[in-house]
Structures are given as structure tokens and as C-alpha cells.
Design a protein around this motif. Structure first.
Motif, mmCIF file in Angstrom:
data_model
loop_
_atom_site.group_PDB
_atom_site.id
_atom_site.type_symbol
_atom_site.label_atom_id
_atom_site.label_comp_id
_atom_site.label_asym_id
_atom_site.label_seq_id
_atom_site.Cartn_x
_atom_site.Cartn_y
_atom_site.Cartn_z
ATOM 1 N N THR A 87 28.297 73.668 -74.133
ATOM 2 C CA THR A 87 29.476 73.665 -73.261
ATOM 3 C C THR A 87 30.730 73.175 -73.974
ATOM 4 N N HIS B 206 23.225 80.193 -71.220
ATOM 5 C CA HIS B 206 23.166 79.884 -72.648
ATOM 6 C C HIS B 206 22.689 78.451 -72.885
ATOM 7 N N THR C 119 30.278 86.102 -74.238
ATOM 8 C CA THR C 119 30.618 85.027 -73.313
ATOM 9 C C THR C 119 32.117 85.000 -73.036
ATOM 10 N N VAL D 159 28.095 65.165 -67.423
ATOM 11 C CA VAL D 159 28.426 66.113 -68.479
ATOM 12 C C VAL D 159 28.599 67.510 -67.905
ATOM 13 N N LYS E 221 20.488 58.004 -66.726
ATOM 14 C CA LYS E 221 20.293 59.156 -67.600
ATOM 15 C C LYS E 221 20.662 60.444 -66.867
ATOM 16 N N MET F 129 35.979 74.542 -66.809
ATOM 17 C CA MET F 129 35.914 75.983 -66.933
ATOM 18 C C MET F 129 36.544 76.706 -65.746
ATOM 19 N N ILE G 278 19.854 67.342 -73.404
ATOM 20 C CA ILE G 278 21.262 66.931 -73.326
ATOM 21 C C ILE G 278 22.022 67.465 -74.544
ATOM 22 N N TYR H 268 14.214 64.858 -73.135
ATOM 23 C CA TYR H 268 15.457 64.984 -72.372
ATOM 24 C C TYR H 268 16.674 64.907 -73.297
ATOM 25 N N VAL I 84 27.491 80.627 -69.028
ATOM 26 C CA VAL I 84 27.443 79.420 -69.862
ATOM 27 C C VAL I 84 26.160 78.635 -69.555
ATOM 28 N N ALA J 34 31.921 69.813 -67.508
ATOM 29 C CA ALA J 34 31.902 71.155 -68.072
ATOM 30 C C ALA J 34 32.404 72.168 -67.051
ATOM 31 N N ALA K 106 23.714 63.248 -67.290
ATOM 32 C CA ALA K 106 23.540 64.696 -67.347
ATOM 33 C C ALA K 106 24.451 65.374 -66.343
ATOM 34 N N VAL L 195 22.954 70.927 -73.872
ATOM 35 C CA VAL L 195 24.043 71.011 -72.887
ATOM 36 C C VAL L 195 25.384 70.764 -73.581
ATOM 37 N N ILE L 196 25.441 69.710 -74.369
ATOM 38 C CA ILE L 196 26.712 69.335 -74.993
ATOM 39 C C ILE L 196 27.154 70.382 -76.005
#
Lengths: 387, 313
Positions: free
Chosen positions: B270, B37, A90, A15, A8, A23, B263, B259, B34, A19, A12, B266-267
Motif C-alpha cells: 500500500t 495485491h 493497478t 495501517v 497488534k 486512496m 503486516i 502476522y 490494491v 491506506a 493492522a 500490507v505496508i
């Protein structure tokens, strides 16, 4: 379960990792001039943002084909804000700190522009806004400029025309949306300069479909010489139709908010006789040949319409003006050093754009005067010069 | 031994480590922006998940609370010159009281009716913010002052990142605590069958009200933080689409999983930033990803994945 938990967390991390990787900066090249822009290309303000982006893309390409600015190519970095102030903020941060642009030309709406002003002031980067609001440049902010006329100028132009025609008591009707509200406020604040009194003051909501009640109230007020509508979208078209249905004969003024073909389509026959202030671009071909603005606006109009096969709007013109001001300032400065470019923008003078002649200065980060607006009258469904 | 890891709190130190290490990957303020946010949305999603995932009550108006919090602190500190910490506190109280006042009548409803009522509440708040321009600056928004505590100004991305990170840890801890308490068990009973819960002696109404107020205050807290962080607020914050975004985060990440909500945030925060390169295709790809997740993982990302991993291990 430990396994599951670790997986898990791994997910995270993955991801977030992806990201961050996505960027990261494009490699900082020294060569091209990087022009950043953030526009409302989608969403409710897309009718503003879409022609702005098209204009920037086409003219950047054109400048590059002609050899660029001082031999340097221009690279346009664009993000779509959908008119959302948070997103604008942003993206502005991204333009400044990640894409490291040299100058920003963008900010379709007053809200998105105001949201990024604290950023450009802090990072000290020249910013030319394409939004209408007065607060953008009043008070003057060191790094912030703009190209469209303000609604205060539109109000002055209308009131001046009324004064010249001898009207001294007028009825005001305005929309409660952002545009109508600001227009009403600016009209009230300058009306005293023209010996004109507002004897009726009515409003309508953005989704109202009938304004005959408000118009009847105005028409029944003693001594009204003329009616002014400050609004945006479909509201003014409905007001115009109601006006005709009521058989009113008072002179009728609209604001520059209706300066698009759509308004004439929506209001139909009723639009005839309406007066409004608008940029010269709308009547490009009808300007007298000795008009100094004629070459610029006809050239812009022709090129835009032949490239994109759609009729030109003043909004794209604002973007054209912004790009020209920025590139000419960079040319004059001979560098993309931000402070030098800022100073050069502030020294812009005699630059003929689609919105008028720009003469900026330390106290004036717009640089247009009332001559930028033309008083138009709609006759037989066409814009005609009223002056 | 095994039981120790079944403990949901075990995720907390891991989350803390991730938050502490993450800045090493940031190379400029935009990355921090980011991340901030993400953190803002994550706290709201964790709070909203308590309501949607555990109590089984939908809210399509949470952006209303977010926006109301932002505007209350913005107006009190910006227009009336209150010290920002006090105005933040006042905003939480205002939102808490409002949520408490409307919770009883609203939570009597269920299903579509509840969705409609919360939707209406959110839209009302956003209309008031847009139209009362003399106070809120209207559709063009208003400027909000920065927070300073005893001369220490909370300004800049790095400082805000740490503040938001701590807020998230506290929020997650609170949420886990609540879920693991008698209240949490009562809530799950309400979710399962409200009638059965009542028969078992659970005061369903007061638990639902409690959780509604808690999640509204979570949203309001992040509203105030986001207002002082960005220094400028517009009525979009309280808008309908913002509410939908929050709900999507909870549903995408997985309902009834703290959690998962994280997530989801987050997704959803971003992904649009990653997809900007695709220009016109951005929305299409974004929509396709959301649809694919919901079709193949109807329970949400985290619950589905953990269930699969558990089966595999």
C-alpha cells in the motif's frame, strides 16, 4: 498478552485505514477535462517515459494558458509505472475508477499497454497508447488507439528502400531483446512482398559485446547485397563498430530503434553511411520548406528544446501526438462523454502530428502510412534525408 | 485464561473479521485491486517466512516460483486450452517437483552461497520466460484466460477479493499449524543450530527440503491466482526485484512471525500507492521509511512492537 494482541490488530487496522483514506477519490469536479496517464518515467524504459511526461506536462499547461479546450481546463493525472506491467494495471484501474479520468494517454511500453487493454475495454474508456507494438492495434480494439509507427512499418520502409536500390538478397542480424525480436518477426512476415530473400539470419543477446562472428557469417553468405540490423540499446552501436572493424563494404541498414543521438555518439565514425527509417522530427530543420509536416515538427522541437534544455526525441513526439488527438477529438465531440470521444478519435483525419499525418478509421486505430517514416542516412555524424 | 490468548490461533478469527469488514471501507474497484495485491503478497510472504523466519534459510528466488506458477497455468489454459482449475493444479505440481528437485543440492549450501544459488534459480526461470517467446509471449507478456467453475466465472474485483481472502486464511492457518507441529519445532532447532539439531536426531535435510517445497508452492499458488485475476502476465513477475520485494516484506514485518509477514505485505503493497502523490520524492520517502524501520526495529515491525507492548503491560 491480550492487550498486545489487540494492539497488534489495532495496528493492522490503522495501517489499512490510513491506506484506504489516502486512496479515496479527489472530489469529482465537473469542470476540468481529466486526462490520465501512466508512463515509465523511471526504470529501464525511462528514456521513453521521461520525454513523454515532460511533453504532456508542458503542452497541457500551454493549452490551459491558451484557454483550455472548449473553455475547460485540462487536468493531467500521472502515475509512474517504472515499466512494470502489474503496476500499470493497478494505476490504470486507479485512473479509471478512482480518479475517474475522461481519457487515457499513456502506456510507454508494449507490455504495460497490453496489460491495461482488458481494463479499458471493460470500462469503456478511450485509450491512446504511446507504445510501438503491432498487437496493440492489430486486431483493432474498440477503445484502444496508438500514435507511434509500428515495427512492421519500419520493416516495410527499409525493405522498400532496398527494393528500390535493387537488392534482393539480404542478411539479417537482430537483438534477442523485445524490440529486436519483434522487428525480426515483422521483417520475416513482410519480406515476401518486396521480392527480397533473407539469406542469413543471425541474432545477438542484449549484453553481448562482440558481434563480429555473426557479421562474418553474414558477409560470407553467397550473394548478400545488404545487411539489416534490428535492435535496440547499445547492441546496434556495437554491430556498427564491428561492421567497420571488419572492413565490410555492403550497404548497412539499421531500424528506427537507433534513431537517437546516443547511437551516433556510441558508434562514432562507423555510423557514417548507415541508413535507417525515422520520424521527420529528427531532421526537422532539414525538411524541404514545402513539406506539410515541417511546421509541426519544427515548432514542437523548438518549444521542447527551449523548455527543457535537452535534445528532442521522437518518444516525446508520440505523447504530443496523443495529446493532440485526444484534445481535438474532445473539441470536435463537444463533450467528454466517453463514447462520443471515442468516435471522434476514430474519425481523426488530416491531423498533422510529429509522427506523420493521422487518418484513423474503424479498421485503423493508428492512422499513419509509410510516408510517416523518412529514410535517413548518417553523414559526418548528422542525420540527412536519404530520399 | 491467560494461556488461551497466548495461543497464536487466536489471531485467526480476528483476521477473518478484519477481512470480512474491510470491504465496507472500499468505494471503488481500485481499492479492491490494491487489497487483492496485498492478499497475494501476504500469502507469499507468509510462505516465505516459514523458510526464512523459521528454518533460517534465505531465498532470493521466490519470484521465480511465483512467475513459473503464473506462466505454467497461463500456458496450459491459454495456449493448450486446459480447464483453468486443472492448469492451476498442474502449475502447483510443476513448481513443487522443481522445488523438490533443486532443494537437496541447494540447501546443502548456507549463508551467501545459499542466497546465490536461489538467486541464480530465480534469474534462470525469468530468463527462460523472457526468451522462449513462442510459448510465453516473450518480454511483452501473454494473456491468461479467466477461471470459471461449472459456469460460474471468477471475474471482477469483488469475487476475487473473497477468493484471495479465503486463501490467506487457509495459508495463515497452515503456517501456524506447521510451526506448532513437531516439524516446526525441528525447524526452529535447525535455525538455532543445525549441528545441535542433527545431534538431537533431527533429520535436518528432509525438514529443510519440506519447508522449501511448501513455501515454493505457496508462491506458485499466488502466482496462478494473480495470473488469472489480472488476465495478463509479463516476465517481471519472475524477476529479481520481485524476489527482493517478497524478502523485504518478511524482514520488514518481522522474521519468524506469521502476522509480521502479513503486516510487511500490507505496508509494502500500500505504501507505494499512498506515496505516488510525492512524484520524484516517492522513492526517497519509501526508502527512508524502510531504513528507519530496519535501523530502529532490526527484528522487524511486529516482533519489536509486541515485545515493547509486553514489557509495557
Amino acid at each position: 498478552m491480550l492487550h498486545a494482541l489487540l494492539k497488534k490488530i489495532g495496528l493492522a487496522a490503522a495501517v489499512t485505514g490510513v491506506a484506504v483514506a489516502g486512496m479515496s477519490n479527489a472530489s469529482a469536479q465537473q469542470d476540468p477535462i481529466r486526462v490520465g496517464t501512466f508512463l515509465a518515467v523511471t526504470g529501464p524504459a525511462s528514456f521513453l517515459g521521461d520525454p513523454e511526461l515532460k511533453t504532456l506536462q508542458h503542452w497541457v499547461e500551454k493549452i490551459n494558458n491558451q484557454g483550455g479546450v472548449d473553455g475547460r481546463q485540462i487536468e493531467l493525472v500521472h502515475y509512474d509505472t517504472a515499466g512494470n506491467a502489474g503496476k500499470a494495471r493497478t494505476f490504470a484501474k486507479r485512473l479509471i475508477t478512482s480518479d475517474q479520468v475522461d481519457v487515457i494517454v499513456g502506456g510507454t511500453t508494449t507490455g504495460t499497454t497490453m496489460a491495461v487493454i482488458p481494463l479499458v475495454q471493460r470500462y469503456e474508456i478511450p485509450f491512446i497508447s504511446l507504445a510501438g507494438g503491432v498487437p496493440i492495434i492489430d486486431p483493432v480494439k474498440k477503445w484502444v488507439f496508438k500514435t507511434p509507427h509500428t515495427d512492421r512499418m519500419a520493416a516495410r520502409k527499409i525493405l522498400k528502400d532496398m527494393q528500390a536500390r535493387g537488392f534482393d538478397k539480404i542478411g539479417l542480424i537482430s537483438g534477442t531483446g523485445g524490440f529486436g525480436k519483434s522487428g525480426r518477426k515483422q521483417t520475416l512476415s513482410v519480406v515476401g512482398d518486396y521480392d527480397i530473400e533473407i539469406v542469413a539470419d543471425e541474432t545477438y543477446g542484449p549484453n553481448d559485446t562482440d558481434m563480429t562472428a555473426q557479421l562474418t557469417n553474414i558477409a560470407n553468405t553467397d550473394g548478400v547485397d545488404a545487411i539489416l540490423n534490428f535492435g535496440f540499446g547499445q547492441g546496434p552501436a556495437i554491430v556498427t563498430r564491428n561492421y567497420e572493424q571488419l572492413g565490410l563494404k555492403l550497404p548497412f541498414y539499421q531500424s528506427h530503434g537507433v534513431a537517437s543521438k546516443k547511437f551516433i555518439e556510441l558508434a562514432g565514425e562507423a555510423a557514417n553511411g548507415v541508413r535507417l527509417p525515422a520520424a521527420a522530427l529528427l531532421v526537422a530543420e532539414k525538411l524541404p520548406d514545402d513539406d506539410p509536416q515541417k511546421p509541426v515538427v519544427t515548432a514542437y522541437k523548438k518549444e521542447y528544446e527551449s523548455t527543457y534544455n535537452e535534445s528532442v526525441s521522437t518518444f516525446g513526439g508520440h505523447a504530443y501526438d496523443g495529446l493532440m488527438i485526444a484534445t481535438q477529438a474532445i473539441k470536435r465531440a463537444g463533450t467528454t462523454d466517453k463514447a462520443a470521444v471515442r468516435d471522434a478519435i476514430e474519425q481523426t483525419s488530416g491531423l498533422m502530428g510529429t509522427g506523420g499525418e493521422f487518418n484513423m478509421g474503424p479498421d485503423d486505430h493508428l492512422g499513419l502510412d509509410l510516408s510517416a517514416f523518412r529514410m535517413l542516412e548518417i553523414r559526418d555524424g548528422e542525420w540527412e534525408l536519404a530520399e | 485464561m491467560w494461556n488461551r490468548f497466548r495461543n497464536p490461533y487466536a489471531g485467526l478469527p480476528v483476521l477473518a473479521i478484519v477481512l470480512a469488514v474491510l470491504p465496507l471501507a472500499f468505494s471503488n474497484p481500485y481499492h479492491y485491486d490494491v487489497a487483492i495485491h496485498v492478499l497475494i503478497n501476504a500469502v507469499v510472504a507468509v510462505g516465505l517466512n516459514l523458510l526464512i523466519g523459521y528454518a533460517g534459510q534465505i531465498s532470493l528466488g521466490h519470484a521465480g516460483f511465483f512467475g513459473l506458477g503464473a506462466y505454467t497455468t497461463g500456458i496450459l489454459s491459454g495456449v493448450y486450452g486446459w480447464p483453468p482449475l486443472l492448469s492451476v493444479l498442474a502449475a502447483l505440481v510443476v513448481v513443487g517437483v522443481l522445488a523438490f528437485a533443486v532443494a537437496r543440492p541447494i540447501l546443502r549450501l548456507s549463508g551467501h552461497y545459499l542466497a546465490m544459488a536461489t538467486l541464480g534459480l530465480g534469474i534462470l526461470i525469468s530468463i527462460v520466460i523472457s526468451t522462449e517467446g513462442w510459448l510465453t509471449g516473450g518480454p511483452d507478456g501473454m494473456i491468461v484466460p479467466t477461471i470459471s467453475v461449472f459456469g460460474w466465472e471468477l471475474f471482477g474485483e469483488t469475487r476475487w477479493y473473497w477468493v484471495m481472502a479465503v486463501l490467506l486464511l487457509v495459508a495463515v492457518w497452515l503456517a501456524l499449524n506447521l510451526i506448532d507441529s513437531p516439524v516446526g519445532r525441528a525447524l526452529r532447532a535447525v535455525h538455532g543450530s543445525e549441528v545441535a539439531a542433527q545431534v538431537a536426531g533431527v533429520n535436518t535435510i528432509s525438514y529443510k527440503v519440506l519447508i522449501f517445497v511448501v513455501s515454493a508452492v505457496f508462491a506458485a499458488l499466488m502466482g496462478t491466482a494473480s495470473a488469472h485475476y489480472s488476465g495478463f502476465i509479463t516476465p517481471d513477475l519472475a524477476g529479481f526485484f520481485h524476489s527482493i520485494e517478497f524478502v523485504t516484506m518478511v524482514v520488514l514485518g518481522g522474521m519468524a512471525s506469521t502476522y509480521g509477514a502479513l503486516i510487511g505485505a500490507v505496508i509494502l503493497t500500500t505504501l507505494p500507492q499512498l506515496l505516488t502523490g510525492f512524484d520524484d520524492l516517492e522513492m526517497v520517502i519509501f526508502g527512508a521509511i524502510l531504513m528507519a524501520v530496519m535501523i530502529f526495529m532490526p527484528r522487524g515491525l511486529v516482533p519489536t512492537l509486541t515485545a515493547r507492548l509486553r514489557k509495557g503491560s
